[in-house]
Design an enzyme around this catalytic site. Structure first.
Site, short mmCIF file in Angstrom:
data_model
loop_
_atom_site.label_atom_id
_atom_site.label_comp_id
_atom_site.label_asym_id
_atom_site.label_seq_id
_atom_site.Cartn_x
_atom_site.Cartn_y
_atom_site.Cartn_z
N LYS A 156 -15.10 -23.30 -4.67
CA LYS A 156 -14.16 -23.61 -2.75
C LYS A 156 -13.00 -23.90 -2.87
O LYS A 156 -12.55 -23.06 -2.05
CB LYS A 156 -15.38 -24.79 -2.24
N GLN A 210 -18.53 -33.40 -1.69
CA GLN A 210 -19.69 -32.68 -2.53
C GLN A 210 -20.83 -33.85 -3.26
O GLN A 210 -20.69 -34.94 -3.22
CB GLN A 210 -19.04 -32.13 -3.38
N ASP A 258 -19.56 -28.82 6.70
CA ASP A 258 -20.46 -28.41 5.88
C ASP A 258 -21.42 -28.36 7.35
O ASP A 258 -23.10 -28.04 7.11
CB ASP A 258 -20.66 -29.73 5.08
#
Ligand code: NDP
Length: 280
Positions: free
Chosen positions: A53, A97, A120
């Site tokens: 990422k 994460q 997200d």
């Protein structure tokens, strides 16, 4: 033989578009999109995802800030970092994460992120917006899947879509996205009876169960579009999806490979969401 839906190529197209849009944003408004990534602990797979990422961000000209925190970091500390990032004008997207260590409540952490920076798409506000048919940030994997289908010119409206897996990050949001696009959607899970009877109905079949090669050719109908979300590492080190690729490719019209299918599109959609957050 099915058409291979090449996630590497499609995601490159998306990233090229994001790169030029980011440049325009910088030239016209002096804004550089910024993504903050918080990683807690030493999970090996998470470290790889975070690294991908970060490098994707740099490649498209975004600012990337990393917070690598030890496993024993308190929840209070993580919430404090998120609150600071919520107010940081150079940061437009915040990503924590998952999975988090057991002593941290992931729901509390996600709910602390400003929903407009929740790239997200996991915050209940974003989930609710998707549910009501007016999405804001859409979870990256489901969004990437729909993007792949669209970029292959495959009609979604009126199709039978069957999803194997009902997680909050893949199965459920994907079902809502496809429903919003007027597919007839069925979600299967570990307690679905006669799974193959259901999967055989699918014009579009999405496998997101995390079970190596569980979808065999006898479980699909001729000409189905088969999207494989699964990432499974076998004992011999080989990476496979949830679909028995070789045999299913003989029968499907389209199929995604693993690796090089849904995975790269997931990261590309993270960039798209961050660009959107920075552009508002
Ligand atoms: P979860 O483990 O959270 O969910 C798996 C789902 O599959 C559950 O709903 C489970 O049912 C269902 N399931 C498990 N076994 C079966 C079975 N034998 N028959 C029918 N349904 C079954 O996984 P995730 O959604 O997080 O991820 C799924 C897979 O996708 C994993 O391999 C993961 O690594 C991969 N992944 C890939 C991404 C990418 O970018 N390519 C992104 C995210 C995930 P139940 O609810 O009843 O337990």
């Amino acid at each position: 033989m099915a058409i291979i839906m090449d996630g590497n190529r499609l995601s490159r197209d998306v990233r090229n578009h994001v790169t030029s849009e980011a440049l325009r944003l910088k030239q016209n408004r002096g804004i550089v999109p910024g993504l903050a990534v918080i990683l807690v602990g030493e999970d090996a797979a998470s470290k790889i995802y975070v690294k991908r990422k970060e490098s994707a961000c740099k490649e498209v000209g975004f600012l990337s800030r990393e917070f690598r925190l030890p496993h024993d970091t308190t929840q209070k500390k993580i919430l404090q970092i998120i609150r600071e990032l919520n107010h940081d004008q150079s940061i437009h997207g915040i990503l924590v994460q998952l999975p988090l260590p057991g002593h941290i409540n992931p729901d509390t952490v996600i709910e602390t992120i400003d929903p407009r920076k929740d790239v997200d798409g996991f915050h209940p506000w974003n989930v609710g917006r998707l549910f009501s048919g007016d999405p804001y940030h859409i979870a990256c994997t489901p969004r990437g899947i729909v993007e792949m289908i669209d970029r292959h010119g495959i009609e979604i409206e009126g199709k039978e879509a069957v999803i194997v897996g009902r997680s909050n990050i893949v199965g459920k949001p994907l079902a809502l996205l496809l429903l919003n696009r007027h597919a007839t959607v069925t979600i299967c899970h570990s307690r679905t009876k006669n799974l193959s009877e259901v999967t055989k109905r699918a014009d579009i079949l999405i496998a997101a169960a995390g079970r190596p090669e569980m979808i065999k050719s006898g479980m699909i109908k001729d000409g189905a579009v088969v999207i494989d979300v699964g990432i499974n590492r076998l004992d011999n080190g080989r990476l496979v999806g949830d679909v028995a690729f070789a045999e299913v490719a003989e029968k499907a019209s389209h199929i995604t490979p693993v690796p090089g299918g849904v995975g790269p599109m997931t990261i590309a959609m993270l960039l798209v969401n961050t660009l959107k957050a920075a552009s508002l």
